[in-house]
Structures are given as structure tokens and as C-alpha cells.
Scaffold this motif. Structure first.
Motif, PDB file in Angstrom:
ATOM      1  N   ILE A   1       0.973  -1.142  -0.119  1.00  0.00           N
ATOM      2  CA  ILE A   1      -0.048  -0.049   0.073  1.00  0.00           C
ATOM      3  C   ILE A   1       0.851   1.312   0.042  1.00  0.00           C
ATOM      4  N   ASP A   2       2.129   1.387   0.616  1.00  0.00           N
ATOM      5  CA  ASP A   2       2.852   2.369   0.770  1.00  0.00           C
ATOM      6  C   ASP A   2       3.445   2.438  -0.578  1.00  0.00           C
ATOM      7  N   ALA A   3       3.855   1.444  -1.184  1.00  0.00           N
ATOM      8  CA  ALA A   3       4.334   1.586  -2.662  1.00  0.00           C
ATOM      9  C   ALA A   3       3.311   2.345  -3.716  1.00  0.00           C
ATOM     10  N   ILE A   4       1.822   1.648  -3.695  1.00  0.00           N
ATOM     11  CA  ILE A   4       1.002   2.276  -4.432  1.00  0.00           C
ATOM     12  C   ILE A   4       0.697   3.600  -4.135  1.00  0.00           C
ATOM     13  N   TYR A   5       0.786   4.304  -2.979  1.00  0.00           N
ATOM     14  CA  TYR A   5       0.322   5.549  -2.535  1.00  0.00           C
ATOM     15  C   TYR A   5       1.497   6.488  -3.092  1.00  0.00           C
ATOM     16  N   GLU A   6       2.970   5.872  -2.921  1.00  0.00           N
ATOM     17  CA  GLU A   6       3.923   6.810  -3.377  1.00  0.00           C
ATOM     18  C   GLU A   6       3.887   7.136  -4.636  1.00  0.00           C
TER      19      GLU A   6
END
Length: 593
Positions: free
Chosen positions: A576-581
């Protein structure tokens, strides 16, 4: 659309009259089926939607405090999610997870959805039946039957999305009678022969109408018939209406980002294209294609294109260790073993994997090497590619048969994609039927494995001197078997360096004449296949916090694997962190292991 000119107008008129007479009976038959059929798939979907809705209701209730805190924060980026559809539980699970991941991190999230506003979409030719669809496409006689599909879709979306702390905007907020009149008038100026290339106000509406017609008919080409003309007309009309609505919606909502699924076909292909034309960054979500409970994210365009064009520097300079290689090969092996539960799709539940059975059933011996030829589903995600040597898959397969049929030093075995008969939507333009129309008798060295055959495609590949593909995803799996791969069409294997890319017709013809001498795959190519496979399967495909249960059990669809929105906060889930960034900072979206 401009009227067609026919060499024999009277014969055409008779044929058209017969078609119209037959078509007049279709709504009656469909109405009877609608009234009498006990549709287990529909009952299953209703249970799954209810199940997912109840899960979200509990999550939102238990997240009251963080929702309150988030709403007090300064508004972040405005992300408009052009909602997929309500005719399956998959995206009704996946999309809200992505929307809530953005919301809890401070983004303003809105959903733009059809709400039964369109006269046609890729899933429903008749759409909202406004204007009235031709009898061939009408779902019945009564309004209840005709509108059942549209109502099901919009009601399922509302059932779940109205529970979320987001704003919902239906397309019909942005469609007025003037849009319909302009669409009707514009349609009269389009030629059938060139509609695929047709643009409306700089947006390639024709391309998405073409791909949608193929999906609606489950065919690979669009011949000039009365039925096809009415179908093309309807999709172009819907495309013009939708393009105008999307432009007004984006202008009014002022999104910083637009998110869509697939990025191809009428609704989501145009949603991406219109946003691009207005310089709004687009993120395309691909889910449900390969590894279970994952999604692939690309910027600007459909992943069918971007996976071909994205820079190899994302993966080729990253060494992988023995553990990672083992992970790749273990996954690839499980895929061959009847899917082994690792993928969504499995076309070989009872595969014939014995090599001697392969030779016996196909009718060949070991006196010559095998050149395997793997087709793909003809209607799926058909979009224009600038670098394609062949007009379409039929042009490729006919050219291949004509040339390799002269080479009596090899066996050429065509493996028709099993999804032609075993998939959820069997093709109505089968490869074998097209081959038989073109060739009265196949060359003696060519064999065809039909789609319904249980012969394992992987066993065939393993026994091959080399494998030819057009657009199938299986190319990477073939390379992981260390079998030389020749890429003739557009697929993500193109340009990766673990196969030979066909870039001209002459190159291809020269290759087939001496393909019996094609060299084995080298270690460098195999290493590139391993590196790309690790990147694609485990870095590009991002695991999302839900799981697919036994799809054969009614209501046994999706489980959301978190209890409150707090579990979607930064640092909780690396994917989720990678998607948001990637969404906010417009960077490539993948997991850096």
C-alpha cells in the motif's frame, strides 16, 4: 454511420430482411429465459455482494475515530476513481481498498460511476436502452428484463460504495439532451471502413469502440454486416456521449489524479484517454489477470501497452539471489500443475502431461524437432500497437502456416488457447474455424491441438525446439523453461531480451525457413527471464489485503484482511505504501525488494 454501398443491393436487402426477421424473435426468447431460468451465478453474485458489503459496513463502523480525524486534516490530492463495474465481486472488493488507502492518508476521494447512464458499455450492448437497442441486442421485452443488467451493476456499486466516506458522482450528472443530439449527428459522418482510427475532439473513440465490439461479440475481426454496423454505431454513439460527459466531469471535479481499471474498452479506455487529453495524471489498475489477490499499476495507459514500453532499467540491473530464483521457479512450476491455486485462471484442471501421450495424441514422432505455436484469445484487449508486423492474430497464423508448412524438417504444432472453449467467455470466432476456411488441407508437417484438448501446453513447450507466440502471457513461462522464445505480436515479453522480437515480415519468413537450426537459449537470456519474472510476478504484481476463497461455493468469494482503516496507514503494509507513493509522486509503482 454513412450508409454502405453494395455490389448487389438486392441480395443484400434480402439477407438483411432475413437477419431482421430472426432478430425480432430474440427478445421473446430472452424474456422467456429471464422469467424461467434459475440462474445460480446471479444468486452467487448477490451473496458475494452482500458478504463484501457487510464486511465494509463493519470496517467503517470500527473505524469511526480515524475517519473523524482524517476529515479534520487539510485536504490532500483529489483522486477521482472511475469505478469499474458492479457485475462481479472482484473489483467491488479491490477498488474500495485502494480508495480507503488513499482516504486514510489524507486524500480527497471521489467515485465517478455509470449509474445506468450509457446506451452501451463493454459488458452490455443494450446499455440503458436509450435510444432503443436493436432487437438483436435487446435483453427481453419488458423494461424489467431489458434493464436488469444495468440495474444490477449500479445497485451493487451503490450497495458497497455508499458505505464509504467518499463522494459519488454518476455520469448522468454530466449528460444532457444536447450531448445525445450531437452524438447522433456526429455518427452520420463516420465511415465503417475507418472507424477504428476515428477520433472525437482529439480522443481515440474509435479504438475503444473497436475493442468493445470484439469483446461484445467474442470475435477477432469485425466484418461488414448489418449486425456489426448497428453494433459499431451503438458503441461509437456511446463513446461520443461518454467523452463529452467525462470532459465535463473532470472540469467540474478538478481531480489531481484519475484512477481507472484496465485502461481499455469503452468506459475505462475513454476515462483514461480523456484524462490524458486534459493533462490529468492517470493510474491504471489491472487486477485479476494472473497471480491471485494482486494488482498491477501503470501510469497513463493500459498495462497491455505499458508493460511493453516501460524501461528495462526497472529490473535488469537488479541481481536476484538463489532464494529469489527458487521463488520464481517454484511459482512457475505450480502454474503448470493445474494452477495449484496460485492464479485466478486455470485452463488445465486435468492436464495430460505425459510426453509419450503428447506425441501419440498429436500424431507426430521424434524424427523432427517440434516448433510450437501458441495462440491467444482473439477478442481480448485488442488495441492498436505501432510496432506490430501483422494486421492481427489471423494474419500471423495464416502467414506462419503458409511458410512453416514448406519446411519439412520440423513438426509445427499449433496449440489453440484453451480459453477459446474452456474460458468464461468462449470465442465466437474460433481459430480452427478460420484456419479451415483459409486452408482446404493443411501441410503434412502441421498439427493443430484444439482448445478443448487436455494436452498440457507446458508439456508441448518443454518438448519444443522453439516456441512462437503472438500475444499470450505464457511467453515468460516458456522462457523460464529455457525454451527459445520468438515473439511475433504484442505482449509484455517483447523487448525484454529473453526472446527474439519479430520486427519485420522478411525477418520472420527467413527465420521460419531455417527454424530447425535455431540455437538453444543462452545463459544470459535465461538470466534475464529469471530477473524479469521476479520483477513481474513479485514486485510489479502487488499483494493486496484481501483473499479469494473458494469461488465454487455460493457467497464464498472475498475476505477483506483487515479490521479497521488504521491498518492501511503508512508503514503498515509495504504494498500500500508503494501504491500511494506511485500515485501521489507519479513514480513507477512496484515493490523494491
Amino acid at each position: 454511420m454513412r450508409k454502405a454501398k453494395h455490389k448487389y443491393p438486392y441480395l443484400y436487402a434480402i439477407k438483411a430482411g432475413i437477419e431482421l426477421t430472426v432478430d425480432s424473435l430474440r427478445p421473446i426468447a430472452r424474456e422467456i429465459k429471464f422469467r424461467l431460468q434459475n440462474n445460480q451465478a446471479e444468486a452467487k453474485l448477490r451473496q458475494e455482494v452482500t458478504d463484501v458489503s457487510q464486511q465494509w459496513e463493519k470496517i467503517i463502523q470500527d473505524s469511526a475515530e480515524i475517519i473523524k480525524q482524517t476529515r479534520q486534516l487539510p485536504a490532500g490530492k483529489h483522486v477521482v476513481y472511475v469505478t469499474g463495474y458492479g457485475v462481479g465481486a472482484h473489483f467491488l472488493t479491490l477498488e474500495p481498498i485502494l480508495m480507503m488507502s488513499l482516504f486514510v492518508r489524507g486524500c480527497k476521494v471521489s467515485s465517478l460511476f455509470c449509474n445506468g447512464s450509457l446506451p452501451a458499455c463493454e459488458f452490455n450492448v443494450a446499455g440503458n436502452n436509450c435510444p432503443a437497442a436493436a432487437n438483436r441486442w435487446k435483453k427481453g421485452l419488458t423494461q424489467e428484463a431489458i434493464m436488469y443488467f444495468c440495474n444490477k451493476c449500479k445497485n451493487n456499486v451503490k450497495t458497497i460504495y455508499e458505505k464509504l466516506p467518499i463522494d459519488l458522482y454518476p455520469y448522468n450528472n454530466y449528460i444532457v439532451p444536447e450531448d445525445l443530439a450531437i452524438a447522433e449527428e456526429t455518427l452520420k459522418k463516420i465511415d465503417f471502413e475507418s472507424f477504428r482510427q476515428w477520433e472525437y475532439e482529439g480522443v481515440k473513440v474509435g479504438e475503444e469502440a473497436f475493442s468493445s465490439v470484439l469483446r461484445a461479440t467474442f470475435g477477432g475481426t469485425i466484418n461488414d454486416t448489418l449486425a456489426n454496423r448497428s453494433l459499431v454505431d451503438r458503441y461509437l454513439y456511446a463513446g461520443i456521449v461518454l467523452t463529452r460527459a467525462l470532459k465535463k466531469a473532470y472540469t467540474a471535479l478538478k481531480p489531481d489524479r484519475v484512477m481507472v481499471i484496465h485502461g481499455v474498452y469503452l468506459t475505462h479506455g475513454l476515462a483514461a484517454k480523456v484524462a490524458n487529453s486534459m493533462n490529468i495524471p492517470v493510474i491504471v489498475v489491472g487486477g485479476g489477470g494472473i497471480r491471485k489477490d494482486t494488482a498491477v499499476f501503470c501510469h497513463k495507459e493500459t498495462y497491455h501497452r505499458q508493460l511493453i514500453s516501460e524501461p528495462n532499467s526497472l529490473w535488469e540491473n537488479t541481481a536476484i539471489n538463489e532464494e529469489q530464483k527458487g521463488k520464481v521457479l517454484d511459482y512457475a512450476l505450480k502454474k503448470r500443475n493445474a494452477g495449484a491455486g496460485v492464479d485466478y485462471l486455470n485452463y488445465h484442471p486435468n492436464p495430460v502431461e505425459d510426453t509419450e501421450s503428447l506425441y501419440r495424441m498429436v500424431g507426430i514422432d521424434r524424427s523432427r524437432p517440434i516448433i510450437s505455436i501458441f495462440t491467444n484469445v482473439t477478442w481480448d484487449a485488442q488495441i492498436l500497437y505501432s510496432s506490430n508486423v501483422f494486421l492481427n492474430i489471423f494474419n500471423w497464423i495464416f502467414t506462419t502456416i503458409e511458410e512453416i508448412g514448406k519446411n519439412n524438417k520440423v513438426w509445427a504444432v499449433i496449440r489453440v488457447h484453451p480459453a477459446e472453449s474452456k474460458g468464461e467467455f468462449p470465442t465466437k470466432q474460433p481459430i480452427i474455424k478460420e484456419i479451415n476456411k483459409r486452408f482446404k488441407k493443411l501441410p503434412d508437417n502441421i498439427r493443430v491441438i484444439p482448445p478443448e484438448s487436455n494436452i498440457s501446453s507446458y508439456t508441448l513447450a518443454q518438448e519444443s525446439k522453439a516456441a512462437l507466440i503472438y500475444g499470450t502471457k505464457m511467453g515468460l513461462e516458456i522462457a523460464l523453461m529455457k525454451i527459445p522464445l520468438i515473439i511475433c505480436g504484442e505482449t509484455f515479453s517483447r523487448g525484454k531480451g529473453y526472446g527474439l522480437d519479430i520486427t519485420s515480415l522478411q525477418q520472420y519468413l527467413d527465420l521460419l525457413r531455417n527454424i530447425q537450426n535455431y540455437p538453444p537459449m543462452g545463459n544470459e537470456q535465461y538470466d534475464r527471464a529469471l530477473r524479469y519474472a521476479h520483477y513481474f510476478y513479485f514486485c510489479k504484481m502487488l499483494d493486496l489485503p484481501f483473499s479469494t476463497r473458494n469461488a465454487k461455493v455460493p457467497g464464498g468469494g472475498k475476505t477483506i484482511n483487515f479490521h479497521t482503516l488504521n491498518e492501511l496507514l503508512p508503514g503498515k503494509k509495504k504494498e500500500i505504501d508503494a501504491i500511494y507513493e506511485g500515485i501521489i509522486n507519479l513514480k513507477p509503482i512496484y515493490l523494491k525488494e
